[in-house]
Motif scaffolding. Structure first.
Motif, PDB file in Angstrom:
ATOM      1  N   ARG A 160       0.837  -1.203   0.000  1.00  0.00           N
ATOM      2  CA  ARG A 160       0.000   0.000   0.000  1.00  0.00           C
ATOM      3  C   ARG A 160       0.871   1.251   0.000  1.00  0.00           C
ATOM      4  N   HIS A 161       1.169   1.725  -1.200  1.00  0.00           N
ATOM      5  CA  HIS A 161       1.969   2.951  -1.341  1.00  0.00           C
ATOM      6  C   HIS A 161       1.681   3.592  -2.692  1.00  0.00           C
ATOM      7  N   LYS A 162       2.045   4.843  -2.842  1.00  0.00           N
ATOM      8  CA  LYS A 162       1.926   5.539  -4.123  1.00  0.00           C
ATOM      9  C   LYS A 162       3.008   5.019  -5.075  1.00  0.00           C
ATOM     10  N   PRO A 163       2.895   5.305  -6.385  1.00  0.00           N
ATOM     11  CA  PRO A 163       3.898   4.817  -7.335  1.00  0.00           C
ATOM     12  C   PRO A 163       5.295   5.363  -7.045  1.00  0.00           C
ATOM     13  N   GLN A 185       3.826   6.855   1.402  1.00  0.00           N
ATOM     14  CA  GLN A 185       2.707   6.165   2.043  1.00  0.00           C
ATOM     15  C   GLN A 185       2.390   6.907   3.329  1.00  0.00           C
ATOM     16  N   ASP A 186       1.242   6.644   3.898  1.00  0.00           N
ATOM     17  CA  ASP A 186       0.807   7.434   5.048  1.00  0.00           C
ATOM     18  C   ASP A 186       0.943   6.686   6.373  1.00  0.00           C
ATOM     19  N   PHE A 187       1.781   5.635   6.401  1.00  0.00           N
ATOM     20  CA  PHE A 187       1.971   4.878   7.643  1.00  0.00           C
ATOM     21  C   PHE A 187       3.426   4.421   7.735  1.00  0.00           C
ATOM     22  N   SER A 188       3.836   4.120   8.947  1.00  0.00           N
ATOM     23  CA  SER A 188       5.198   3.644   9.164  1.00  0.00           C
ATOM     24  C   SER A 188       5.365   2.241   8.586  1.00  0.00           C
ATOM     25  N   PRO A 189       6.488   1.973   7.899  1.00  0.00           N
ATOM     26  CA  PRO A 189       6.730   0.616   7.390  1.00  0.00           C
ATOM     27  C   PRO A 189       7.149  -0.358   8.490  1.00  0.00           C
TER      28      PRO A 189
END
Length: 438
Positions: free
Chosen positions: A64-67, A253-257
């Motif tokens: 779940r991340h942007k390109p 992305q909007d969260f910590s990996p």
């Protein structure tokens, strides 16, 4: 941290007991509503002893991340033809560390490629990098899709946060972040070190052969992190930087990996304290080959020939009789890149300094400087401590390495007087020499 090298490990954050599924890897619904994700470090059909994979149970999957978009590479390079080949002995003065008062530089932006060979696309080769930084990574992490990083801190400790947990790595320790693992680095002031990157193979312990079951680096002395997660939303965006085919890319992305609550498998990051190395040495006469000091190796497809070896020269006893004890003069079919973590290297007590480096390319002659030769040719031989307070290391490779433009020119750290340390060597030849009578 957990002890062992290459074992099957399992870990879960104590805040979420029983987060690891029982009896299977990928249940229909994971405990705590987690997502199951496998990280593979080898082909699925590799023989069991070489099959590497770990299962991660995370709050959100990494997909779940942007390109990804292209990112400037800085001084990272895989362009081996930018400068002409240079077969000369090369030595670098200590590499500069940027001052935080002038420019804030974190671990990724402070990466510089010194030399290397091969190609990440064909999965066969190596790179040697330097890192020099002064600032922690904030809301960004790094992922190397090309290969493994073996990190050798020289100045300043690193707090390495990975998807598997945290590792504090200090000078005289090493850590390995294997291909594809995301990590972030916190530093505590001016920080510098070396990195050996290998494509297409993973580091492993060398075979011991006649040494037997014990010696060199023992598996139980390697440490693997324990699970630790953060469930954190980053409204301003979290940046994932991806090294892919020698280039840099980034996505948001909007969260910590670092949201892995539990994991199990044998494909993990790990660290090792070089003080734990069990030295094998000569106790009769002559000078044993430096292969006896191998900590880790990345094997090639040719038996006995490494893509890269990580070799150290730790404090030890020298007791050989009738022997010139320092390293002998030498031409080698391997490339030898040396660095110094601390102290003074026994064969070159002047000029080769902590935080600097040297490169002796394939078949380029090298060996002790004139002071070392003269002193040790006339020394009274008795048991003595060698390299006390010192830790030098070598990245040795079967590849013929090219030096980058940054390494030769931009860094402005090449010691152009290096060759002069051998110029005073004089002939001791005596055609009338006779052996001493017994």
């Amino acid at each position: 941290m957990t002890h062992g090298f290459g074992n099957e490990f399992a870990s879960e954050d104590p805040r979420c007991p029983s987060a690891l599924p029982e009896g299977q890897n990928n249940p229909q619904v994971c405990p705590y509503g987690l997502y199951a994700e496998q990280l593979s470090g080898s082909a699925f059909t590799c023989p069991r002893p070489t099959n590497k994979r770990s299962w991660l149970y995370r709050i959100l999957p990494s997909v779940r991340h942007k390109p990804f978009t292209a990112e400037p590479c800085g001084d990272l390079s895989e362009s081996w033809n930018d400068v002409e080949p240079n077969p000369n002995q090369l030595r670098w003065r200590p590499f500069n560390i940027p001052k935080a008062s002038e420019k804030k530089v974190d671990f990724v932006s402070g990466l510089h490629t010194v030399c290397g060979a091969g190609d990440s696309k064909s999965r066969n080769g190596i790179c040697i990098h330097l890192y020099a930084c002064n600032t922690s990574m904030t809301d960004r992490c790094f992922q190397n899709s090309d290969g493994d990083f073996l990190i050798v801190p020289q100045q300043g400790k690193l707090l390495v946060t990975t998807e598997f947990g945290k590792m504090m790595v200090e000078p005289n320790e090493i850590c390995v972040i294997q291909q594809g693992m995301r990590f972030s680095v916190d530093v505590f002031g001016e920080t510098r070190g070396y990195i050996l990157e290998v494509y297409g193979a993973h580091f492993e312990l060398p075979d011991l052969g006649p040494i037997g079951a014990n010696g060199l680096a023992n598996p139980r002395d390697f440490l693997v992190p324990v699970a630790w997660y953060e469930d954190r939303t980053v409204s301003a965006g979290y940046t994932v930087i991806n090294k892919y085919q020698g280039k840099m890319f980034s996505c948001q992305q909007d969260f910590s990996p670092f949201n892995v609550v539990a994991w199990h498998g044998n494909y993990t990051p790990y660290k090792y304290n070089l003080e734990n190395f069990m030295v094998i040495n000569c106790v009769a006469y002559d000078h044993a080959d430096p292969s006896i000091f191998t900590v880790l190796t990345a094997k090639s497809t040719r038996p006995g020939v490494a893509i890269a070896d990580f070799v150290i020269f730790p404090p030890r006893w020298g007791v050989a009789d009738h022997t010139f004890r320092p390293p002998y003069y030498h031409r080698n079919c391997m490339s030898e890149f040396m660095g110094l973590i601390k102290g003074h290297y026994e064969a070159k007590e002047e000029g080769f300094q902590p935080g600097g480096a040297s490169l002796h390319s394939i078949m380029t002659p090298h060996g002790p400087d004139v002071d070392c030769f003269e002193k040790n040719s006339t020394a009274t031989l008795k048991p003595e401590r060698v390299a006390e307070g010192t830790m030098a290391f070598m990245f040795e490779s079967s590849f013929s390495m090219a030096v980058t433009k940054w390494g030769l020119d931009t860094c402005n750290r090449v010691d152009k007087e290096y060759y002069k340390c051998w110029e005073p060597l004089r002939s001791h030849f005596n055609p009338k020499w006779k052996p001493a009578s017994k």
